[in-house]
Design a protein around this motif. Structure first.
Motif, short mmCIF file in Angstrom:
data_model
loop_
_atom_site.label_atom_id
_atom_site.label_comp_id
_atom_site.label_asym_id
_atom_site.label_seq_id
_atom_site.Cartn_x
_atom_site.Cartn_y
_atom_site.Cartn_z
N LEU A 58 12.40 3.52 2.35
CA LEU A 58 11.04 3.76 3.05
C LEU A 58 10.13 4.26 2.07
N ALA A 59 9.34 3.62 1.51
CA ALA A 59 8.09 4.15 0.87
C ALA A 59 7.02 4.52 1.48
N CYS A 60 6.89 5.60 1.62
CA CYS A 60 5.96 6.68 2.45
C CYS A 60 4.61 7.06 1.60
N GLY A 61 3.79 6.96 1.98
CA GLY A 61 2.50 7.47 1.35
C GLY A 61 1.92 8.64 2.03
N PRO A 62 0.66 9.27 1.82
CA PRO A 62 0.32 10.55 2.25
C PRO A 62 -0.39 10.69 3.36
N GLY A 63 -0.49 9.70 4.26
CA GLY A 63 -1.14 9.57 5.39
C GLY A 63 -0.37 9.25 6.73
N ASN A 64 -1.16 9.12 7.80
CA ASN A 64 -0.35 8.65 8.91
C ASN A 64 0.93 7.66 8.88
N ASN A 65 0.41 6.53 7.98
CA ASN A 65 1.50 5.29 7.86
C ASN A 65 2.60 5.99 7.20
N ILE A 126 13.04 -2.90 1.91
CA ILE A 126 12.27 -1.92 1.37
C ILE A 126 11.33 -1.82 2.80
N VAL A 127 10.83 -0.75 3.29
CA VAL A 127 9.84 -0.66 4.15
C VAL A 127 8.50 0.00 3.56
N ASP A 128 7.49 -0.91 3.71
CA ASP A 128 6.12 -0.46 3.10
C ASP A 128 5.51 0.33 4.07
N ALA A 129 5.19 1.75 4.05
CA ALA A 129 4.62 2.53 4.95
C ALA A 129 3.75 3.26 4.02
N LEU A 130 3.24 2.78 3.10
CA LEU A 130 2.26 3.34 2.07
C LEU A 130 0.91 3.57 2.55
N PHE A 131 0.10 2.53 3.03
CA PHE A 131 -1.11 2.71 3.44
C PHE A 131 -1.52 1.92 5.00
N GLY A 132 -2.28 2.52 5.57
CA GLY A 132 -2.63 1.91 6.77
C GLY A 132 -3.89 1.24 7.06
N PRO A 163 -0.10 -4.82 5.09
CA PRO A 163 0.46 -4.61 4.05
C PRO A 163 -0.22 -3.78 3.08
N SER A 164 0.26 -2.89 2.38
CA SER A 164 -0.36 -2.03 1.68
C SER A 164 -1.10 -2.68 0.34
N SER A 165 -2.59 -2.18 0.22
CA SER A 165 -3.53 -2.99 -0.88
C SER A 165 -4.42 -3.94 -0.14
#
Length: 244
Positions: A58-65, A126-132, A163-165
């Motif tokens: 789980l790739a986790c970003g710095p926000g709610n996502n 892989i779980v893309d939870a970087l950006f919402g 999808p992030s980006s």
């Protein structure tokens, strides 16, 4: 199943969250994050059951996502998976610190090595939870490397909400980072976002079985046909998309 999938742009999605967390709506951010993370874990179970491989990165970003990803990691553990969390830019607020403590309490592994590809190669999904939906470019380090790896197809990817980006309305960039990024699976939270018209993956889910009819009508949304105990509903990838 509706003939048209109605979608919410960034402003409408933010307004909907505000309504849900207003005095009238009564929800708190941690409740919404918990419901989102539960939906993500169910989408993973549907798309990639444990017998397909239990190691979920789980790739986790710095926000709610990213918070949704942390919640999903806990649920995945209880569903019999072996989650690994990539969380290189932790947010030190009570809600996020609490989620991290919960994962440490379950002895869930955190792996923040700079070589994201090496972490990914050790996983099955892989779980893309970087950006919402509120993401604004550019993508900064170290998240750019993670997107490059996910775009490369080294392992199947499930993207959380968007999808992030990708631009929330316009989808992937014409060139450069993320321009070739097509996750295998997508779970849209509460409602799909307009960029879903560019999604060409395998399966698309809507998650969040909590939206009431009054709020859905206010935003012109159709509540998905949730079945049984499911917190998610699958929609055709090629369904016609309409932005509200």
């Amino acid at each position: 199943m509706p003939a048209v999938l109605k979608t919410l742009g960034a402003k409408a999605a933010a307004d909907l969250d505000k309504d849900l967390m207003s005095d009238e709506g009564g929800y708190s951010i941690d409740q919404l994050m918990e419901l989102a993370g539960l939906s993500v874990s169910q989408a993973i179970y549907k798309a990639h059951p444990p017998n397909s491989g239990k190691r979920i990165l789980l790739a986790c970003g710095p926000g709610n996502n990213g918070g949704d990803g942390l919640v999903a990691a806990r649920h995945l553990y209880h569903l019999g998976y072996e989650p690994i969390v990539y969380y290189p830019r932790p947010v030190h607020k009570p809600i996020y610190d609490g989620l991290v403590k919960q994962l440490h309490g379950l002895h869930i592994k955190f792996d923040d090595r700079e070589n994201f590809k090496a972490i990914a190669q050790d996983s099955d999904l892989i779980v893309d939870a970087l950006f919402g939906f509120s993401f604004q470019p550019p993508v900064r380090e170290p998240f750019d490397k993670a997107i490059e790896v996910m775009q490369s197809g080294v392992k199947p990817v499930l993207a959380v909400d968007t999808p992030s980006s990708w631009h929330v309305d316009d989808g992937p960039q014409d060139e450069g980072l993320g321009s070739k990024y097509q996750p295998d699976y997508l779970i849209s939270l509460t409602a799909a976002k307009p960029n879903v018209k560019h999604y060409k993956g395998k399966r698309h889910f809507i998650g969040g079985r909590f939206l009431g009819k009054d709020v859905a009508d206010k935003y012109g949304l159709s509540i998905p046909d949730y079945q049984g105990l499911d917190q998610i509903a699958e929609v055709p990838v090629d369904i016609k998309v309409e932005k509200l």
